[in-house]
Design a protein around this motif. Structure first.
Motif, short mmCIF file in Angstrom:
data_model
loop_
_atom_site.label_atom_id
_atom_site.label_comp_id
_atom_site.label_asym_id
_atom_site.label_seq_id
_atom_site.Cartn_x
_atom_site.Cartn_y
_atom_site.Cartn_z
N LEU A 288 34.23 50.75 40.30
CA LEU A 288 35.17 49.77 39.74
C LEU A 288 35.93 49.02 40.82
O LEU A 288 36.20 47.82 40.67
CB LEU A 288 36.13 50.44 38.77
CG LEU A 288 35.61 50.72 37.35
CD1 LEU A 288 36.73 51.26 36.49
CD2 LEU A 288 35.00 49.47 36.72
N ASP A 289 36.31 49.70 41.89
CA ASP A 289 37.02 48.99 42.96
C ASP A 289 36.14 47.89 43.55
O ASP A 289 36.59 46.75 43.76
CB ASP A 289 37.44 49.96 44.05
CG ASP A 289 38.61 50.84 43.65
OD1 ASP A 289 39.37 50.45 42.73
OD2 ASP A 289 38.77 51.92 44.23
N GLN A 290 34.89 48.21 43.82
CA GLN A 290 33.99 47.22 44.40
C GLN A 290 33.76 46.05 43.44
O GLN A 290 33.66 44.89 43.86
CB GLN A 290 32.65 47.87 44.77
CG GLN A 290 32.77 48.86 45.92
CD GLN A 290 31.45 49.55 46.23
OE1 GLN A 290 30.44 49.33 45.57
NE2 GLN A 290 31.46 50.39 47.25
N LEU A 291 33.70 46.35 42.14
CA LEU A 291 33.48 45.30 41.15
C LEU A 291 34.71 44.43 40.95
O LEU A 291 34.62 43.20 40.89
CB LEU A 291 33.08 45.93 39.81
CG LEU A 291 32.93 44.97 38.62
CD1 LEU A 291 31.73 44.06 38.83
CD2 LEU A 291 32.81 45.73 37.32
N LEU A 292 35.87 45.07 40.86
CA LEU A 292 37.05 44.37 40.36
C LEU A 292 37.97 43.81 41.44
O LEU A 292 38.75 42.89 41.16
CB LEU A 292 37.84 45.30 39.43
CG LEU A 292 37.08 45.71 38.16
CD1 LEU A 292 37.92 46.68 37.33
CD2 LEU A 292 36.69 44.50 37.31
N ILE A 293 37.93 44.32 42.65
CA ILE A 293 38.80 43.76 43.69
C ILE A 293 38.52 42.27 43.92
O ILE A 293 39.46 41.46 43.99
CB ILE A 293 38.71 44.59 44.99
CG1 ILE A 293 39.46 45.91 44.81
CG2 ILE A 293 39.28 43.81 46.18
CD1 ILE A 293 39.32 46.88 45.99
N PRO A 294 37.24 41.83 44.01
CA PRO A 294 37.02 40.38 44.14
C PRO A 294 37.52 39.60 42.91
O PRO A 294 38.00 38.47 43.05
CB PRO A 294 35.49 40.27 44.29
CG PRO A 294 35.06 41.60 44.80
CD PRO A 294 35.98 42.59 44.16
N GLN A 295 37.43 40.22 41.73
CA GLN A 295 37.93 39.55 40.53
C GLN A 295 39.46 39.47 40.55
O GLN A 295 40.04 38.47 40.13
CB GLN A 295 37.44 40.29 39.29
CG GLN A 295 35.92 40.31 39.17
CD GLN A 295 35.43 40.99 37.91
OE1 GLN A 295 36.05 40.89 36.87
NE2 GLN A 295 34.30 41.67 38.01
N LEU A 296 40.09 40.52 41.03
CA LEU A 296 41.55 40.50 41.16
C LEU A 296 41.99 39.40 42.13
O LEU A 296 42.96 38.69 41.87
CB LEU A 296 42.05 41.86 41.62
CG LEU A 296 43.56 42.00 41.77
CD1 LEU A 296 44.27 41.85 40.43
CD2 LEU A 296 43.91 43.36 42.41
N ASP A 297 41.27 39.26 43.23
CA ASP A 297 41.59 38.19 44.18
C ASP A 297 41.48 36.82 43.51
O ASP A 297 42.34 35.95 43.73
CB ASP A 297 40.66 38.27 45.39
CG ASP A 297 40.91 39.50 46.26
OD1 ASP A 297 42.01 40.09 46.16
OD2 ASP A 297 40.01 39.87 47.03
N PHE A 298 40.44 36.63 42.71
CA PHE A 298 40.29 35.37 41.98
C PHE A 298 41.45 35.15 41.02
O PHE A 298 42.02 34.05 40.94
CB PHE A 298 38.95 35.37 41.23
CG PHE A 298 38.86 34.31 40.15
CD1 PHE A 298 38.67 32.98 40.47
CD2 PHE A 298 38.97 34.67 38.81
CE1 PHE A 298 38.59 32.00 39.48
CE2 PHE A 298 38.90 33.71 37.81
CZ PHE A 298 38.71 32.37 38.16
N LEU A 299 41.81 36.20 40.26
CA LEU A 299 42.89 36.06 39.29
C LEU A 299 44.22 35.79 39.99
O LEU A 299 45.06 35.02 39.48
CB LEU A 299 42.98 37.30 38.42
CG LEU A 299 41.84 37.49 37.42
CD1 LEU A 299 41.93 38.84 36.73
CD2 LEU A 299 41.82 36.37 36.37
#
Length: 305
Positions: A288-299
């Motif tokens: 989940l960290d690998q998946l969602l950290i780039p998404q968090l940066d986008f958000l």
């Protein structure tokens, strides 16, 4: 920075009077929010509750709920899938978040996962209160398997007539008596033989992890999906910030096709991200960290927090 978690049981009304039920993972007061949409036929306990919890620990309030006719949400017949209604329900989820008063109404995003990627994109195309949208494993257009379309549509027409005579709706089981998964959608028929052989695995996993899961869907669900082509309105997403997250080995929708759709989008802020060494079938094992950290940066960039 992850923070201590608070989870609330919540429910909200849809425009057509249903009550949808789920969990709110509470982030900072006055902060951003994200609506997390679930997978095909799956209650919230399957994967997306973990996604919502992760966002809740990392600066956003995250709403995850059972879609209409699924899990503990209202709607009859049960497991009667209507993706366009589900997209409209995202608008009602936005209204709930705004009225609830905890989050900033100008910083609400929506998030979709495979099946619900098109739902999230459709919602963002119409509801400009949605200020960012993320889709992983984009599934932009739905077709019935050509060899099955004629009898499936005829069955749906007959089922409509039967229900008007007072009969119960017809259902189609996900697995046949041999334990094989149906291949009635073109997306499934086009999978590799090995991927098809492993299709039943998701049904068995979901039975184990989600007690409210039902492993059949109405025949009317097929009728609706035969007409559902959300790609036709993707151009209306702009200027909303958009992110597409694509499994490198996606065997359902080729990554290059997803990239072509991304390139066509006219949003000034847009991101495309490849999840290495993952496909459609094994995506749930992703870190989940690998998946969602780039998404968090986008958000953070899109919602400014």
């Amino acid at each position: 920075m992850a923070t201590e978690q608070e989870r609330r049981d919540v429910e909200f009304k849809t425009f057509d009077g249903l009550t949808l039920r789920g969990w709110l993972f509470v982030g900072p007061k006055g902060g951003p929010a994200v609506i997390v949409n679930g997978a095909f036929m799956c209650p919230k306990e399957v994967f997306v509750a973990d996604v919502a919890a992760w966002f809740g620990r990392n600066g956003l309030t995250a709403l995850v709920y059972d879609a209409r006719t699924i899990g503990i949400s209202d709607g009859l017949p049960r497991n009667d899938l209507d993706p366009q209604k589900m997209a409209e329900d995202n608008s009602d989820a936005v209204t709930f978040l705004v009225n609830e008063g905890w989050v900033d109404p100008q910083r609400i995003a929506t998030w979709g996962f495979f099946y619900s990627s098109g739902i999230a994109f459709e919602a963002a195309a119409f509801d400009k209160r949605i200020k960012a949208v993320i889709a992983q494993g984009l599934m932009p257009e739905w077709y019935l398997n050509p060899d099955d379309q004629e009898w499936l549509v005829a069955s749906a027409v007959q089922d409509r007539a039967n229900q008007l005579r007072g009969n119960p709706p017809d259902y189609m089981p996900l697995l046949n008596e041999k334990g094989e998964h149906f291949l009635l959608f073109k997306y499934l028929q086009d999978m590799t033989p090995d991927s098809k052989a492993h299709l039943p695995d998701w049904v068995h996993r979901t039975r184990k992890h989600a007690p409210t899961f039902k492993d059949s869907l109405t025949v009317q669900s097929f009728y609706r999906h035969a007409k559902w082509k959300p790609i036709n309105i993707f151009s209306s997403i702009a200027p909303t910030p958009v992110m597409i997250v694509t499994p490198e080995n996606d065997e359902v929708v080729p990554p290059e096709y997803q990239k072509g759709i991304f390139d066509s989008l006219q949003s000034p802020l847009k991101k495309f991200h490849i999840v290495k060494d993952k496909g459609h079938a094994d995506f749930l094992s992703v870190n989940l960290d690998q998946l969602l950290i780039p998404q968090l940066d986008f958000l953070k960039e899109a919602l400014k927090f």
